[in-house]
Write a protein that holds these residues in place. Sequence first.
Motif, mmCIF file in Angstrom:
data_model
loop_
_atom_site.group_PDB
_atom_site.id
_atom_site.type_symbol
_atom_site.label_atom_id
_atom_site.label_comp_id
_atom_site.label_asym_id
_atom_site.label_seq_id
_atom_site.Cartn_x
_atom_site.Cartn_y
_atom_site.Cartn_z
ATOM 1 N N ARG A 20 29.308 19.662 -24.641
ATOM 2 C CA ARG A 20 28.631 19.120 -25.819
ATOM 3 C C ARG A 20 28.054 20.246 -26.671
ATOM 4 O O ARG A 20 28.168 20.223 -27.889
ATOM 5 N N PHE A 21 27.455 21.229 -26.021
ATOM 6 C CA PHE A 21 26.889 22.368 -26.754
ATOM 7 C C PHE A 21 27.994 23.140 -27.484
ATOM 8 O O PHE A 21 27.841 23.517 -28.644
ATOM 9 N N LEU A 22 29.089 23.334 -26.764
ATOM 10 C CA LEU A 22 30.216 24.027 -27.364
ATOM 11 C C LEU A 22 30.777 23.227 -28.548
ATOM 12 O O LEU A 22 31.083 23.784 -29.606
ATOM 13 N N HIS A 23 30.885 21.919 -28.386
ATOM 14 C CA HIS A 23 31.408 21.061 -29.445
ATOM 15 C C HIS A 23 30.505 21.095 -30.682
ATOM 16 O O HIS A 23 30.992 21.202 -31.810
ATOM 17 N N VAL A 24 29.228 21.031 -30.483
ATOM 18 C CA VAL A 24 28.284 21.058 -31.604
ATOM 19 C C VAL A 24 28.301 22.423 -32.284
ATOM 20 O O VAL A 24 28.319 22.523 -33.518
ATOM 21 N N THR A 25 28.308 23.465 -31.486
ATOM 22 C CA THR A 25 28.292 24.817 -32.041
ATOM 23 C C THR A 25 29.571 25.094 -32.829
ATOM 24 O O THR A 25 29.525 25.549 -33.972
ATOM 25 N N VAL A 26 30.708 24.825 -32.233
ATOM 26 C CA VAL A 26 31.987 25.077 -32.898
ATOM 27 C C VAL A 26 32.144 24.157 -34.099
ATOM 28 O O VAL A 26 32.617 24.576 -35.169
ATOM 29 N N SER A 28 29.779 22.850 -36.028
ATOM 30 C CA SER A 28 28.928 23.300 -37.136
ATOM 31 C C SER A 28 29.477 24.605 -37.737
ATOM 32 O O SER A 28 29.410 24.805 -38.960
ATOM 33 N N LEU A 29 30.009 25.471 -36.897
ATOM 34 C CA LEU A 29 30.598 26.724 -37.385
ATOM 35 C C LEU A 29 31.805 26.434 -38.289
ATOM 36 O O LEU A 29 31.932 27.014 -39.371
ATOM 37 N N THR A 32 30.709 24.871 -41.610
ATOM 38 C CA THR A 32 30.092 25.817 -42.528
ATOM 39 C C THR A 32 31.094 26.846 -43.044
ATOM 40 O O THR A 32 31.160 27.111 -44.244
#
Length: 188
Positions: A20-26, A28-29, A32
Amino acid sequence: MEADGDELSARPALETEGLRFLHVTVGSLLATYGWYIVFSCILLYVVFQKLSARLRALRQRQLDRAAAAVEPDVVVKRQEALAAARLKMQEELNAQVEKHKEKLRQLEEEKRRQKIEMWDSMQEGKSYKGNARKPQEEDSPGPSASSVIPKRKSDRKPLRGGGYNPLSGEGGGACSWRPGRRGPSAGG
């Protein structure tokens, strides 16, 4: 066994949280900077293709140089072929120069002959223009010069009336041109 069960139950939760953290981080990256990343990847691909083509050409040249250095017979044959081509081109150029010189000699001879004929005709008291045309008339079959009657030019109708002169300024109508005053302008 219980310790093993706790480890198994804790591990999937940790992995899902990491995913989930990876999914959110990637996500949002990419949201943007997504287009910048796409364009930079395309640019890197194009640059890589150009550089790889140049590197291949450079390697090929190095291999050719190495092969030429190893085989001196090939180098000698190339030099001989080059020298033969240069010799052939030089011979063609020399032939063209000789043709040109011969043409110039013929022209000079013709001018000299015409000057001699003109001088002879002047000594005899004839016009050199008439003498220059005389050989052409002699060559052409037809009536002699004494039997040829010149045509009159009065048969033609004049383009304008006999009294018209564009330089006189008369008869042109209301429009007449006058030059401006000479000297400095009256501006001040």
